[in-house]
Write a protein that holds these residues in place. Structure first.
Motif, mmCIF file in Angstrom:
data_model
loop_
_atom_site.group_PDB
_atom_site.id
_atom_site.type_symbol
_atom_site.label_atom_id
_atom_site.label_comp_id
_atom_site.label_asym_id
_atom_site.label_seq_id
_atom_site.Cartn_x
_atom_site.Cartn_y
_atom_site.Cartn_z
ATOM 1 N N SER A 1 -0.941 4.124 -28.570
ATOM 2 C CA SER A 1 -1.269 5.667 -28.599
ATOM 3 C C SER A 1 -2.496 5.813 -28.912
ATOM 4 O O SER A 1 -3.192 6.650 -28.223
ATOM 5 N N LEU B 1 -4.535 4.776 -26.041
ATOM 6 C CA LEU B 1 -4.459 6.006 -24.791
ATOM 7 C C LEU B 1 -5.459 7.002 -25.220
ATOM 8 O O LEU B 1 -6.379 7.574 -24.326
ATOM 9 N N CYS B 2 -5.288 7.421 -26.447
ATOM 10 C CA CYS B 2 -6.150 8.403 -26.876
ATOM 11 C C CYS B 2 -7.700 8.290 -26.559
ATOM 12 O O CYS B 2 -8.369 8.987 -25.954
ATOM 13 N N LEU C 1 -8.085 8.249 -22.878
ATOM 14 C CA LEU C 1 -8.403 9.683 -21.992
ATOM 15 C C LEU C 1 -9.454 10.456 -22.389
ATOM 16 O O LEU C 1 -9.976 10.957 -21.671
ATOM 17 N N TRP D 1 -5.784 13.319 -10.757
ATOM 18 C CA TRP D 1 -5.345 12.726 -12.082
ATOM 19 C C TRP D 1 -6.163 12.135 -12.828
ATOM 20 O O TRP D 1 -7.241 11.544 -12.141
ATOM 21 N N LEU E 1 -1.417 4.559 -16.879
ATOM 22 C CA LEU E 1 -0.921 5.895 -17.506
ATOM 23 C C LEU E 1 -2.042 6.778 -16.327
ATOM 24 O O LEU E 1 -3.214 6.738 -16.603
ATOM 25 N N THR F 1 -2.515 11.118 -15.936
ATOM 26 C CA THR F 1 -2.074 12.625 -16.467
ATOM 27 C C THR F 1 -3.004 13.467 -15.653
ATOM 28 O O THR F 1 -4.064 13.209 -15.353
ATOM 29 N N VAL G 1 -1.403 13.864 -21.980
ATOM 30 C CA VAL G 1 -0.268 13.106 -21.973
ATOM 31 C C VAL G 1 0.691 13.803 -22.698
ATOM 32 O O VAL G 1 1.981 13.761 -22.606
ATOM 33 N N GLN G 2 0.508 14.900 -23.493
ATOM 34 C CA GLN G 2 1.487 15.686 -24.109
ATOM 35 C C GLN G 2 2.115 16.765 -23.086
ATOM 36 O O GLN G 2 3.027 17.179 -23.211
ATOM 37 N N ARG H 1 2.495 13.067 -17.974
ATOM 38 C CA ARG H 1 2.150 11.715 -17.904
ATOM 39 C C ARG H 1 2.840 10.893 -16.979
ATOM 40 O O ARG H 1 4.314 11.179 -16.525
ATOM 41 N N LEU I 1 3.815 7.172 -16.183
ATOM 42 C CA LEU I 1 3.694 5.884 -16.609
ATOM 43 C C LEU I 1 4.100 4.771 -15.661
ATOM 44 O O LEU I 1 5.265 4.924 -14.799
ATOM 45 N N TRP J 1 7.703 9.651 -14.497
ATOM 46 C CA TRP J 1 6.794 10.811 -14.743
ATOM 47 C C TRP J 1 7.542 12.043 -15.572
ATOM 48 O O TRP J 1 8.908 12.085 -15.524
#
Length: 199
Positions: free
Chosen positions: A16, A19-20, A23, A52, A62, A64, A68-69, A72, A74, A174
């Protein structure tokens, strides 16, 4: 807490955080924007009518649109025999009933495998519907739809595509919140996943 649960939680936290960071990098010149059109993803070609942010790693990606919230996609490539469907860990003798991939699984077993993998990642109330065989450019696989809730109770809906080729598994999942984001993009994502073809 078991050793497996501790390792899985540490992996999720590290993933996580990574990913943050990735992103955030997508907004910078070093980030990757996937514009609408054809794209090569591992050993596949996909056609998307959406733009995307695309985050790559060794066997995972990943994607988005809004973060991601909010949505997303995957993508897990070449999931190996006895590996977690989402490539978290290898099978443990202490947990024989985990979401481990085994070559030759039936289509309904692949559906259950993905649902169990999501539940293993703390998604609540995971349900699957509309199981349907699908051919991805000559490769047999399966498509199905999903519904689940995150840890705060927000309901997500989604769709999945799964195919086995050469004794490895490809999984695309997705998801987006049921309110607004799912309805906005589901037709475009379904078209994209239906059109996946292997190179």
């Amino acid at each position: 807490m078991t050793n497996f649960a501790s390792k899985a939680r540490s992996f999720r936290l590290l993933f996580s955080l990574s990913l943050c960071a990735l992103l955030a990098s997508c907004a910078s010149p070093g980030g990757k924007l996937q514009v609408k059109g054809a794209a090569t993803v591992f050993d596949m070609t996909v056609d998307t009518s959406l733009d995307w942010a695309r985050i790559k790693s060794h066997r995972q990606e990943l994607w988005t649109i809004d973060g991601v919230q909010l949505n997303r996609l995957l993508i897990f490539s070449k999931v190996k025999p006895n590996e977690h469907v989402f490539q978290m860990l290898k099978e443990r003798k202490s947990r024989p009933d985990g979401p481990w991939y085994r070559p030759g699984m039936r289509l309904d077993e692949l559906q259950t495998l993905v649902a169990d993998g999501l539940a293993d990642q703390k998604w609540a109330g995971v349900t699957t519907t509309n199981l349907r065989p699908h051919e991805f450019g000559g490769v047999e696989g399966v498509r199905f739809d999903l519904q689940m809730a995150n840890e705060t109770g927000l309901i997500y809906q989604g769709t999945a595509a799964v195919a086995e080729r050469n004794n490895v598994l490809t999984v695309l999942v997705w998801m987006a919140p049921r309110e607004h984001y799912y309805g906005r993009d589901v037709a475009a994502v379904n078209s994209m996943l239906d059109g996946v073809r292997f190179n």
